[in-house]
Design a protein around this motif. Structure first.
Motif, short mmCIF file in Angstrom:
data_model
loop_
_atom_site.label_atom_id
_atom_site.label_comp_id
_atom_site.label_asym_id
_atom_site.label_seq_id
_atom_site.Cartn_x
_atom_site.Cartn_y
_atom_site.Cartn_z
N LEU A 176 0.85 -1.19 0.00
CA LEU A 176 0.00 0.00 0.00
C LEU A 176 0.88 1.23 0.00
O LEU A 176 1.93 1.24 0.65
N PRO A 177 0.49 2.24 -0.71
CA PRO A 177 1.33 3.43 -0.68
C PRO A 177 1.36 4.02 0.72
O PRO A 177 0.36 4.06 1.41
N THR A 178 2.55 4.41 1.11
CA THR A 178 2.68 5.05 2.42
C THR A 178 1.99 6.39 2.37
O THR A 178 2.25 7.18 1.47
N PRO A 179 1.11 6.65 3.33
CA PRO A 179 0.44 7.96 3.26
C PRO A 179 1.46 9.07 3.45
O PRO A 179 2.39 8.93 4.25
N PRO A 180 1.31 10.12 2.69
CA PRO A 180 2.28 11.20 2.84
C PRO A 180 2.13 11.83 4.21
O PRO A 180 1.05 11.79 4.81
N PRO A 181 3.21 12.38 4.75
CA PRO A 181 3.09 13.02 6.06
C PRO A 181 2.13 14.19 5.98
O PRO A 181 2.05 14.85 4.94
N PRO A 182 1.37 14.39 7.06
CA PRO A 182 0.40 15.48 6.99
C PRO A 182 1.10 16.82 6.79
O PRO A 182 2.08 17.11 7.47
N SER A 183 0.60 17.56 5.83
CA SER A 183 1.24 18.85 5.59
C SER A 183 0.70 19.86 6.59
O SER A 183 -0.42 19.74 7.07
N PRO A 184 1.54 20.83 6.95
CA PRO A 184 1.07 21.80 7.94
C PRO A 184 -0.16 22.54 7.43
O PRO A 184 -0.24 22.90 6.26
N TYR A 214 14.51 4.13 9.33
CA TYR A 214 13.45 4.82 8.60
C TYR A 214 12.09 4.20 8.90
O TYR A 214 11.09 4.91 9.04
N GLU A 215 12.06 2.88 8.97
CA GLU A 215 10.81 2.20 9.29
C GLU A 215 10.31 2.65 10.66
O GLU A 215 9.12 2.93 10.84
N PHE A 216 11.23 2.73 11.60
CA PHE A 216 10.84 3.13 12.95
C PHE A 216 10.34 4.58 12.95
O PHE A 216 9.27 4.88 13.47
N LEU A 217 11.12 5.47 12.33
CA LEU A 217 10.74 6.89 12.36
C LEU A 217 9.42 7.12 11.63
O LEU A 217 8.64 7.98 12.01
N ALA A 218 9.19 6.31 10.59
CA ALA A 218 7.93 6.47 9.86
C ALA A 218 6.74 6.02 10.72
O ALA A 218 5.60 6.39 10.44
N SER A 219 7.01 5.22 11.74
CA SER A 219 5.91 4.67 12.53
C SER A 219 5.56 5.54 13.73
O SER A 219 4.65 5.21 14.48
N LEU A 263 8.19 -4.24 13.17
CA LEU A 263 9.11 -3.38 12.42
C LEU A 263 10.24 -4.20 11.82
O LEU A 263 10.70 -3.93 10.71
N PHE A 264 10.66 -5.21 12.55
CA PHE A 264 11.72 -6.06 12.03
C PHE A 264 11.26 -6.76 10.76
O PHE A 264 11.99 -6.84 9.77
N GLN A 265 10.02 -7.25 10.79
CA GLN A 265 9.52 -7.94 9.60
C GLN A 265 9.42 -6.98 8.42
O GLN A 265 9.74 -7.33 7.28
N ASN A 266 8.94 -5.77 8.69
CA ASN A 266 8.87 -4.79 7.60
C ASN A 266 10.25 -4.50 7.05
O ASN A 266 10.46 -4.41 5.84
#
Lengths: 553, 178
Positions: free
Chosen positions: A152-160, B71-76, B40-43
């Motif tokens: 699934l596409p990662t949702p973009p971070p919410p913009s301010p 990056y996976e962690f920070l994205a979460s 996160l490890f699996q991702n």
């Protein structure tokens, strides 16, 4: 390592610290190499403890998407066949167990569905065709056939959010007044609408630098997460950069300052404040930088976990690992201040200093590994050599000799025509000598493709062969065979006619440190030379276009 | 698929398995939660597999893998928390790098398992089971074994030290016997 630090590590790992407590704790660990090792081992041991002790109730199968992920992983890694070898056992076990559990679960438990978790992948599973009957008493469970997995596409971070004032809509037409019905309660008086709050627009962010070159795998870092770094991308103050497995990423500031990043280098933050100047926070890795003259009172700072380098304008190399920061200065002067005790040393051109565990914090002369001599640095003596423009030459310029009075074996005299270079090198080290050139003879080029070099008062080692000694002395060597490989320029490491220089290129060892000289003589002409590379590291012939970069003039 | 491609994939898989503990431990250090760390490890592992062709054999695999895990962690996490967490990931990466050893990770893992079996401290073992076996947070573990939080950290520290000493002793003995 005291017990209090050990206890603090456990407290941190168990989640017993608030962010405010964790910040100084992590900073103290960063400063303490022993604590770093202890924390690193504790992190790793957690995984072993988890593997050894974890309890997974059989009644709770893994969520479907987890199974799919494992299956996908296996397929991605190995194609259709399961991986072999004991190392893959845990994956195979997990895959098999999860697949069996999943099938059992889905066939026997129609509802309720397992709790829905945020999926990380869209999975379409198609049951495999029924297996043919086999004589085996226990038929293996059919493996679901995977046809497609679309992340699934990662949702973009919410913009301010920026509220923009809009014109008020026209007032609605007032309805005709009607008599209140006894059955319908009168409308409640409307609440007074809250005043609209308009957020002031964010001030435009100032571009402080651009990415000149971006190697594959380089990421641009900011509060919204990492993004792929591309050449030409603008950097604003506060962003960071991290390189992957490849070097070649370069940042350029408007004042001409350049920073080249080696693989696996993290610039946590790049700041350029008009009031204080540039500050580059280097977490780890290696960079080289040419720094243009900085405004008075606003030095460029490289801040590492161990030290701060203050630069007013220079060329330097900075290498940061978990234990130390090493600064090599090639031009100019840099002050390096050690963070642990605030002591500072000035590091001048040709010197280096190390801030970190167990290192004397002093400036020392840098070892000289590479010496590149180009035509613009050479001095012509006699009438045989001249400087010419040649677009094919490395820097667009070459020395050319169209004739020579020298014969083999070579006997030079005080007035022998030559080109002389003066340079610095270390004593007692083996340097390999590579000379880049070409012959321009159209007829019989094998007789028009040799030069001799002389390193006065040094020891030169030539390879064995029929031409050994033709250059006429223990401080000289013959470089021959410029017609051999191609019509253009290429590197020769001695007598290349029989490829002898491939295995045993010419080596020079200087008897004293500091200033050295080399003289170039024509032996067979017409010939052109565009570079001499004296290297402590390059032991094999560089490609024709390889070797150190030469600026085009 | 050519031989080189097969070999590169196998090499990547070997490295991923070999360094599993460091990656998982890194994510556990960041999340403090075994289940989140596992997810996160699996991702991360999946991304490593998807991007296997970007890996160059001979380069620093762990640096690359940790970058993806980070990056996976920070994205979460909540974007507001990222600046602090970025500094935290940095220290944990430095720590793992500083703790890298010459012996294969599997050697240490096996030694640790044996030491765990022989752990004389029953309460210490119980605490480890609650924390890692059942994934309970620190305060729940403290409640279960009737300890104050500070006493729990001291106990964990003592148990970990005992395990580490035991592991080092075993590794030395095996090395001497080899």
């Amino acid at each position: 390592m005291n017990d209090a630090m050990r206890d603090e590590i456990e407290r941190y790992l168990a989640g017993g610290m608030t962010p405010e407590e964790a910040r100084p704790f992590l900073e103290s660990v960063r400063q303490d190499p022993q604590a770093l090792v202890l924390l690193g081992r504790a992190l790793e041991d957690q995984a072993y403890l988890y593997d050894a002790l974890r309890v997974r109730p059989e009644a709770e199968p893994r969520p479907a998407h987890d199974t799919a992920r494992i299956l996908k992983t296996r397929r991605l890694m190995t194609g259709r066949r399961p991986p072999g070898g004991p190392a893959a056992g845990w994956i195979m076990g997990a895959v098999a167990a999860a697949a069996v559990l999943l099938l059992l679960y889905t066939s026997t438990t129609p509802s309720p569905r397992p709790p829905v978790r945020t999926p990380v992948a869209r999975v379409v599973e198609v049951p495999a065709p029924a297996p043919a009957p086999t004589p085996s008493p226990v038929a293996p469970a059919p493996e679901p056939k995977r046809v497609r997995v679309d992340p699934l596409p990662t949702p973009p971070p919410p913009s301010p959010r920026v509220d923009v004032p809009v014109p008020a809509p026209p007032a609605p037409k007032q309805p005709e007044p009607v008599a209140p019905s006894p059955l319908i309660p009168p409308p409640l008086p409307r609440e007074k609408p809250a005043p609209t709050v308009v957020m002031p627009p964010e001030p435009p962010k100032r571009i402080i630098a651009r990415i000149d070159q971006a190697a594959a795998g380089t990421a641009l870092l900011d509060a919204s997460g990492p993004k792929e770094a591309r050449a030409g991308l603008a950097l604003v103050s506060g962003q960071g950069l991290e390189t992957g497995a490849e070097g070649g990423t370069r940042v350029r500031f408007p004042d001409g300052t350049k920073i080249d990043l080696a693989p696996h280098t993290l610039l946590r933050e790049i700041v350029d404040d008009p009031a204080t100047g540039k500050n580059i926070l280097v977490a780890w890795g290696t960079l080289t930088s040419e720094i243009s003259k900085q405004p008075t009172g606003k030095p460029l700072l490289f801040t590492t976990p161990h030290a701060v380098a203050r630069v007013l304008g220079t060329t330097l190399k900075l290498a940061v690992d978990e234990k130390s920061t090493r600064l090599d200065v090639r031009e100019g002067k840099v002050q390096l201040r050690r963070t642990s005790d605030n002591k500072a040393v000035d590091v001048a051109a040709g010197s280096f200093a190390v801030a970190g565990e167990g290192a004397d914090f002093v400036s020392r002369p840098s070892p000289i590994d590479e010496i590149l001599l180009v035509p613009t640095q050479g001095e012509i003596g006699g009438g045989e050599w001249r400087l010419i423009a040649d677009p094919a030459a490395a820097g667009g310029i070459a020395f050319e000799a169209l004739r020579t009075s020298n014969r083999q074996p070579f006997k030079q005299s005080a007035d022998s025509a030559r080109v002389t270079w003066v340079f610095r090198a270390d004593a007692g080290r083996d340097y390999t000598v590579w000379i880049r050139g070409c012959t321009t003879a159209k007829v019989d080029p094998i007789k028009h493709d040799a030069v001799a070099v002389e390193f006065p008062e040094s020891k030169v080692t030539e390879q064995e062969g029929v031409n050994k000694g033709m250059a006429g002395g223990p401080d000289r060597a013959l470089f021959n065979g410029y017609f051999m490989r191609a019509t253009g320029y290429w590197w020769v490491g001695g007598d290349a006619d029989a490829n002898l220089d491939e295995q045993h290129p010419v080596v020079v060892r200087f008897n004293r440190p500091g200033l050295q000289s080399v003289r170039l003589y024509a032996m067979e002409t017409p010939i052109r030379i565009d570079a001499i590379w004296i290297s402590a590291t390059q032991k094999t012939r560089p490609d024709a276009q390889g070797g150190p970069a030469v600026d085009r003039k | 698929m050519g031989m080189d491609t097969d070999r590169a994939r196998r090499e990547l898989m070997r490295l991923a398995l070999e360094h599993r503990a460091q990656l998982w431990g890194f994510l556990m250090g960041l999340t403090k939660d075994p289940q989140k760390a596992e997810d996160l490890f699996q991702n991360t592992y999946l991304i490593l597999c998807e991007k296997w062709d970007q890996y160059r054999p001979g380069t620093n695999f762990m640096a690359w893998a940790r970058q993806i895990a980070r990056y996976e962690f920070l994205a979460s996490v909540d974007p507001d928390r990222r600046p602090f967490l970025t500094a935290e990931t940095e220290v944990l990466e430095l720590a793992l790098h500083a703790a890298e050893r010459e012996e294969a990770p599997s050697v240490r893992r096996d030694a640790l398992r044996r030491c765990l079996d022989q752990l004389p401290d029953a309460r210490g073992r119980r605490v480890l089971e609650l924390r890692y076996g059942q994934g309970l947070p620190g305060e729940r573990v403290a409640r279960e074994v009737d300890l104050s939080m500070n006493a729990l950290y001291t106990l964990l520290s003592r148990v970990r030290r005992a395990l580490q000493d035991c592991v080092e002793r075993r590794l030395r003995t095996e090395e001497a016997g080899a």
